[in-house]
Write a protein that holds these residues in place. Structure first.
Motif, PDB file in Angstrom:
ATOM      1  N   LYS A   1       0.860  -1.193   0.000  1.00 32.38           N
ATOM      2  CA  LYS A   1       0.000   0.000   0.000  1.00 32.38           C
ATOM      3  C   LYS A   1       0.889   1.233   0.000  1.00 32.38           C
ATOM      4  O   LYS A   1       2.048   1.184   0.430  1.00 32.38           O
ATOM      5  CB  LYS A   1      -0.917   0.001   1.230  1.00 32.38           C
ATOM      6  N   ALA A   2       0.313   2.353  -0.482  1.00 26.67           N
ATOM      7  CA  ALA A   2       1.059   3.624  -0.520  1.00 26.67           C
ATOM      8  C   ALA A   2       0.079   4.780  -0.307  1.00 26.67           C
ATOM      9  O   ALA A   2      -1.012   4.793  -0.901  1.00 26.67           O
ATOM     10  CB  ALA A   2       1.803   3.771  -1.844  1.00 26.67           C
ATOM     11  N   ASP A   3       0.498   5.751   0.574  1.00 22.98           N
ATOM     12  CA  ASP A   3      -0.309   6.954   0.789  1.00 22.98           C
ATOM     13  C   ASP A   3      -0.158   7.836  -0.436  1.00 22.98           C
ATOM     14  O   ASP A   3       0.918   7.976  -1.014  1.00 22.98           O
ATOM     15  CB  ASP A   3       0.163   7.687   2.048  1.00 22.98           C
ATOM     16  N   LYS A   4      -1.261   8.439  -0.849  1.00 22.02           N
ATOM     17  CA  LYS A   4      -1.235   9.242  -2.065  1.00 22.02           C
ATOM     18  C   LYS A   4      -0.332  10.444  -1.921  1.00 22.02           C
ATOM     19  O   LYS A   4       0.243  10.937  -2.885  1.00 22.02           O
ATOM     20  CB  LYS A   4      -2.670   9.673  -2.385  1.00 22.02           C
ATOM     21  N   LYS A   5      -0.148  10.883  -0.698  1.00 22.37           N
ATOM     22  CA  LYS A   5       0.666  12.071  -0.475  1.00 22.37           C
ATOM     23  C   LYS A   5       2.146  11.754  -0.655  1.00 22.37           C
ATOM     24  O   LYS A   5       2.874  12.495  -1.304  1.00 22.37           O
ATOM     25  CB  LYS A   5       0.422  12.626   0.942  1.00 22.37           C
ATOM     26  N   THR A   6       2.586  10.663  -0.099  1.00 20.27           N
ATOM     27  CA  THR A   6       4.030  10.346  -0.107  1.00 20.27           C
ATOM     28  C   THR A   6       4.386   9.341  -1.183  1.00 20.27           C
ATOM     29  O   THR A   6       5.527   9.316  -1.641  1.00 20.27           O
ATOM     30  CB  THR A   6       4.433   9.775   1.250  1.00 20.27           C
ATOM     31  N   MET A   7       3.462   8.481  -1.559  1.00 23.74           N
ATOM     32  CA  MET A   7       3.661   7.400  -2.534  1.00 23.74           C
ATOM     33  C   MET A   7       4.838   6.512  -2.143  1.00 23.74           C
ATOM     34  O   MET A   7       5.617   6.037  -2.980  1.00 23.74           O
ATOM     35  CB  MET A   7       3.862   7.969  -3.939  1.00 23.74           C
ATOM     36  N   GLU A   8       4.982   6.300  -0.826  1.00 18.91           N
ATOM     37  CA  GLU A   8       5.970   5.341  -0.338  1.00 18.91           C
ATOM     38  C   GLU A   8       5.240   4.013  -0.094  1.00 18.91           C
ATOM     39  O   GLU A   8       4.203   3.977   0.559  1.00 18.91           O
ATOM     40  CB  GLU A   8       6.610   5.853   0.949  1.00 18.91           C
ATOM     41  N   TRP A   9       5.818   2.928  -0.647  1.00 16.15           N
ATOM     42  CA  TRP A   9       5.148   1.627  -0.628  1.00 16.15           C
ATOM     43  C   TRP A   9       5.577   0.818   0.579  1.00 16.15           C
ATOM     44  O   TRP A   9       6.765   0.715   0.885  1.00 16.15           O
ATOM     45  CB  TRP A   9       5.454   0.834  -1.907  1.00 16.15           C
ATOM     46  N   TYR A  10       4.578   0.261   1.251  1.00 23.44           N
ATOM     47  CA  TYR A  10       4.802  -0.590   2.417  1.00 23.44           C
ATOM     48  C   TYR A  10       4.114  -1.950   2.163  1.00 23.44           C
ATOM     49  O   TYR A  10       3.012  -2.001   1.626  1.00 23.44           O
ATOM     50  CB  TYR A  10       4.230   0.058   3.681  1.00 23.44           C
ATOM     51  N   THR A  11       4.824  -2.984   2.570  1.00 25.98           N
ATOM     52  CA  THR A  11       4.294  -4.340   2.351  1.00 25.98           C
ATOM     53  C   THR A  11       3.245  -4.656   3.409  1.00 25.98           C
ATOM     54  O   THR A  11       3.497  -4.532   4.611  1.00 25.98           O
ATOM     55  CB  THR A  11       5.405  -5.380   2.398  1.00 25.98           C
TER      56      THR A  11
END
Length: 1079
Positions: A888-898
């Motif tokens: 998943k990724a927050d739209k603000k940061t676009m950092e992906w977390y498993t």
């Protein structure tokens, strides 16, 4: 075919009593009974065929029984004749049986055929020895179908004197040993044909599934009566077909079909001879056969004809009464059938049972014997038609003589007539007239009904009236031993003197074996017991003062042939030999028709006949002799007169044969210098025994065979040493006994070391490589000379540009510089040395990273949760998909977390999301190579609403997510090698999370340190450390929660020792127990 009939002629004791044969126009001839004949008399069967519409002579065959062609039996007791009447265009065929005896009785058949037409008639001949009579029964052929197929139902018809019994039922119930006795008792002439049909009926009864009850083998009904044919079928709704002689029967007034439950009935009303045929009932593919015999009652003559005497011009009426109204009868005059002519001379009339023959105006030509015939009787009457002389008429007799000067006298009842006032005699030229006047009719009837003839006074030179029957007009043929009596009529005035001569020798004897008898108007020449010396030309001379006449008569004496010389024996085998002989020096004056061969054992006195049909050739192969027994042969010559005396016996001989060839000849082992051969003894050794075996070998391309062993060997194996490596040799073995050598068994062999591939252990399982890696496989082998090596992939030859192959004397290498997915497959390497081969298969699997999942979508968003769904990737990288990684990724940061890794399902719920944020989700697929290069990403973000929202969700009943355990992936039966760790895996789901138990053969494995148990994301794994054959068995995984339990089982086989684990083979199964219903 046209007009076709049969007639029979016999030779009765008194020729005057012989009845005339039935005429040719009868079709078919009714049953007739011949005159009483002594056994040994002659009888002739005649077939008459109308030839008006025939382009050429028809072909006629006579048969006895069902298959015996009588054309091959022509000889002393059987003669076949034929002739053609050009005026009437009628062919006549005759079969004459000479000196009939009891063995000639039986069923006969005559077949007449042309290019496109066929007809036949069957009849029985019964020879009654006690009554010395013949009975001939001719059966109708109306039962034949249009195709010309023969109807042998006549063979089952019995005469009226036999009891009305069912022969079919008797044969069905009787044991096979009683068949011959039953055939003799009931007069069955076609026993073999009946037994074949009986066997077919029995087979059909065993195999029938459509019929509960079939038709009886045969039915019999009287003509004009009604009969019902009934079967019972297994299916009440089944449709049946009824066939007659192979043609389907249509519903009509005479044929009625009924269906009552399981019964199917065919009713035939008013049966006629046309209904005498074969019937079938067809249900689907099955048939039931029967035959219907229509018995025609004989028509008897109850009131016979009466003799009649009428005057010329008067009406004649013959009357008889028969037993059946409207019956068909046949009228004959002096043996010639009467028909309605254009002038209507004869008129036939029927009145109920009475039959009339009417002649309106009779003439003197109508005098004779008139016969009426039915199929059950004959009646004969005589008609005499007298001329009329009126009173005061005169009778004039006139004759013409050869010379005007001839004088003569008139005689009345042998007395000379003297002219008077009523009788006048005149001589005018060559005409002599006798004139008698009649005054009153009474005088004519009483005194003048006399015999009157004229006798001239004339001197006549002698004349021989010779009428001989033989091969030529003046040749008489007589059989040796028979009596020759030759009556020679002579004439002459005065009576001539008769002189008989043979080769200028005058015969005077009036007594003795050869004698001459002289009478006034003929002379008789007699030879008692004719001999060969009586052959020659005989001259008869008649003389009187007026002149002389003479004639030559050739007498030919024919006899049986002389015995042939002793036959010669050659080509002696195990149970056969070839017999050869020469024709006799003297054939008896008739051509030799054939030969009869006999055989006997040396120490026996009983000769056994080897052939029943005459042998036409001068050689014969005698068979079915006993090996080791001494035999002798002798031969008879046969001509039309009879059989000669036997020839001298042949030289004694013993049938003996070499043994048969050895069996199962094979090469047991081959090395570079030796060959081990092995075989089994012959199947047949025979009376000559077995002395031993000869083993030989020959090089390829040569014809010289070299003994492989010195002398004979009694063993059934041999080791041949000191051979040259690489030679191609042929080996053969022969069995020997005193009769000679057996047939040869040959085996081709190459002196070589058998090829053998030593496959490395790691290549015995699937070789897995990643795309881009190098593949280098080396396989060692052995074999001499160097074997031929071939590689294939999936049954096809390898592409040398894509795959490299290097071969040496001891190994072969497969090299692929950079592996690609298309290199996956089954590779097979084959070694071949001549006909010896060895091959192994190697499975290579090239794998790559999978593609991304397909069609990911955001299924639902609620609270702090988001539900995702996706489909498996289109490209699995040639390997099984092990799971998925969800990020998943927050739209603000676009950092992906498993969020999830190694996740095996294709849907999930992401929780613990932050209120007020929008999230994107992506999914990677994973296999043995790792994660896919790209991921499938949701198009729209999932928005998590804040707390202050006034939205009030609807109230739902709380859903119960609990469910009993359920295995989503089963355990798989496996076979592993001892000493290598192995795992058993399956997948289970259930809410709440079930507790897992592992069992081996129903024994809990929880406390055993050899087994390790893992559970990750619902995937259950049991690891077995270095299993041994004793670890094989049935393994069970059991999952339990508060909602229920489930079990799954598999079988594990551990290879390594020669110990087989006993147990039954089970299919994968799963047992589910639950305490609450499944959703």
């Amino acid at each position: 075919l046209g007009l076709y009939s049969f007639a029979e002629k016999s030779e009765p004791v008194a020729p005057a009593e012989a009845s005339p044969a039935p005429p040719a126009s009868e079709l078919p001839a009714p049953p007739v009974e011949s005159n009483q004949n002594p056994e040994g008399g002659n009888i002739t069967f005649t077939a008459v065929v109308a030839g008006e519409s025939l382009l050429k002579k028809p072909s006629v065959k006579w048969f006895k029984g069902k298959w015996m062609d009588l054309a091959s039996k022509v000889g002393k007791h059987l003669q076949l004749h034929d002739n053609y009447d050009r005026n009437n265009k009628v062919y006549t065929f005759e079969m004459e049986i000479i000196e009939a005896n009891m063995t000639f009785a039986g069923g006969y058949r005559c077949e007449v055929s042309t290019k496109d037409k066929f007809d036949s008639s069957s009849f029985n001949l019964i020879v009654n020895g006690k009554m010395n009579s013949f009975f001939l029964l001719l059966h109708s052929t109306e039962g034949l179908d249009e195709s010309g197929e023969l109807n042998f139902s006549a063979l089952l018809k019995k005469s009226d004197s036999q009891p009305d019994v069912d022969v079919w039922e008797i044969l069905r119930k009787a044991p096979p040993s009683e068949y011959e006795k039953i055939a003799f008792q009931y007069g069955i002439t076609d026993l073999r044909g009946m037994l074949k049909r009986l066997k077919r009926i029995k087979k059909e009864e065993k195999k029938s599934t459509a019929f509960l009850k079939k038709l009886d083998p045969a039915y019999q009904v009287d003509k004009g009566q009604k009969i019902k044919l009934m079967v019972e079928v297994a299916n009440p709704d089944a449709d049946v077909k009824w066939l007659k002689n192979g043609q389907e029967i249509q519903v009509s007034g005479r044929y009625i079909f009924e269906a009552i439950g399981n019964k199917r009935i065919l009713t035939i009303n008013h049966c006629s001879l046309a209904d005498d045929a074969a019937y079938e009932c067809v249900v689907g593919e099955e048939k039931s056969f029967t035959e219907l015999f229509v018995k025609e009652p004989p028509i008897l003559i109850t009131h016979p004809l009466e003799d009649q005497m009428v005057m010329v011009g008067e009406r004649v009426e013959f009357e008889c009464e028969v037993s059946e109204e409207g019956a068909t009868v046949k009228w004959e005059k002096d043996g010639v059938e009467l028909t309605r002519e254009e002038t209507f001379k004869y008129r036939f009339k029927k009145d109920g049972k009475k039959q009339y023959l009417i002649i309106n105006e009779s003439t003197k030509e109508d005098s004779g014997h008139y016969t009426v015939k039915t199929n059950g009787g004959v009646s004969v009457a005589e008609l005499i038609v007298q001329g009329k002389l009126k009173a005061r008429d005169q009778a004039v007799f006139k004759c013409e003589v050869s010379d005007e000067n001839v004088k003569g006298i008139w005689l009345k009842n042998g007395k000379e007539v003297v002219p008077d006032e009523r009788i006048k005699i005149s001589h005018i030229g060559r005409f002599v007239v006798f004139q008698k006047a009649y005054t009153i009719l009474t005088s004519f009837l009483i005194h003048d009904t006399q015999t009157i003839f004229f006798s001239p006074f004339l001197k006549e030179p002698p004349k021989i009236h010779l009428d001989c029957l033989g091969q030529s007009p003046d040749t008489i043929v007589v059989v040796a031993g028979n009596k020759l009596r030759l009556d020679v009529p002579i004439s002459g005035d005065p009576t001539p003197t008769v002189i008989w001569q043979k080769v200028n020798k005058v015969l005077f004897e009036s007594e003795g074996r050869v004698r001459v008898e002289k009478h006034e108007d003929h002379c008789v020449f007699i030879i008692e017991g004719a001999e060969k010396e009586d052959e020659g030309v005989y001259r008869v001379i008649v003389k009187n003062p007026v002149g002389e006449d003479k004639a030559d008569i050739t007498v030919k004496v024919i006899d049986v042939p002389d015995p042939p010389e002793a036959p010669k024996i050659s080509n002696i085998g195990e149970d056969y030999c070839t017999v050869q002989w020469q024709p006799p020096t003297y054939d008896g004056g008739q051509p030799v028709l054939g030969y009869i061969l006999e055989r006997k054992k040396k120490k026996s006195y009983r000769w056994m006949r080897l052939n029943f049909d005459l042998l036409k050739e001068l050689t014969y192969e005698a068979k079915r002799m006993i090996e080791g027994v001494v035999y002798e042969m002798r031969i008879y010559a046969v001509n039309s007169i009879g059989m000669s005396r036997p020839s001298p016996a042949s030289q004694p001989f013993m049938p003996i044969a070499p043994p048969s060839e050895p069996t199962h000849f094979t090469v047991e082992d081959v090395s570079d210098t030796t060959v081990a051969l092995k075989w089994r003894p012959p199947e047949r050794i025979g009376a000559g025994g077995l002395d031993g075996y000869i083993v030989e070998y020959c090089k390829d391309g040569s014809t010289e065979w070299t003994p492989a062993l010195p002398g004979l060997t009694e063993r059934t194996s041999a080791l041949i040493k000191d051979l040259v490596t690489g030679d191609k040799l042929y080996f053969r073995v022969k069995a020997i006994n005193l009769a000679g050598e057996s047939f040869v068994l040959t085996y081709y062999c190459l002196i070589a070391e058998r090829p053998k591939i030593w496959l490395p252990r790691h290549l015995r399982q699937t070789l897995v490589k990643k795309v881009g890696e190098t593949i280098n496989i080396m396989i060692p082998f052995q074999g001499k000379p160097r074997p031929k090596i071939s590689w294939t992939k999936d049954g096809q030859a390898l592409d040398s540009k894509d795959v490299g192959i290097r071969n040496s004397n001891t190994d072969t290498i497969l090299f692929i510089r950079k592996a690609e997915l298309h290199h996956s497959g089954a590779y097979e390497v084959t070694l071949q040395i001549e006909n010896m081969t060895d091959s192994v298969a190697i499975t290579i699997q090239i794998i790559d990273k999978p593609g991304p999942p397909q069609s990911i979508k955001l299924a639902d968003v609620w609270g702090f949760n988001a539900a995702l769904e996706w489909t498996p990737p289109q490209d699995d990288g040639n390997a099984q998909i092990l799971g998925y990684t969800v990020q998943k990724a927050d739209k603000k940061t676009m950092e992906w977390y498993t969020v999830y890794d190694h996740y095996r399902r294709t849907n999930c719920v992401v929780s613990d999301l932050i209120m007020g944020n929008e999230y994107f989700f992506r999914v990677f697929s994973e296999n043995l190579c790792g994660l896919s290069e790209t991921a499938a990403t949701t198009k729209n973000p999932a928005y998590i609403q804040k707390t202050g929202t006034t939205y009030k969700p609807p109230s739902y009943k709380e859903h119960d997510f609990s469910e009993p355990p359920k295995f989503t992936h089963p355990l798989v039966n496996r076979s592993v090698i001892a000493g290598y760790n192995t795992t058993l895996s399956c997948a289970v789901r259930g809410i709440p999370k079930p507790k897992i138990f592992w069992y081996k053969n129903k024994v809990d494995l929880s406390g055993d340190a050899k087994y390790r148990m893992f559970s990750k994301q619902g995937v259950l794994t049991l690891e077995i450390r270095k299993p041994s054959p004793f670890d094989g068995g049935f393994y069970t995984c059991k999952a339990v929660n508060e909602c229920g339990e489930a079990e799954i089982e598999c079988r594990l086989d551990v290879r390594g020792n020669e110990i087989n684990f006993a147990g039954k083979k089970h299919n994968n199964n799963c047992t589910l127990k639950t305490n609450k219903p499944l959703l």
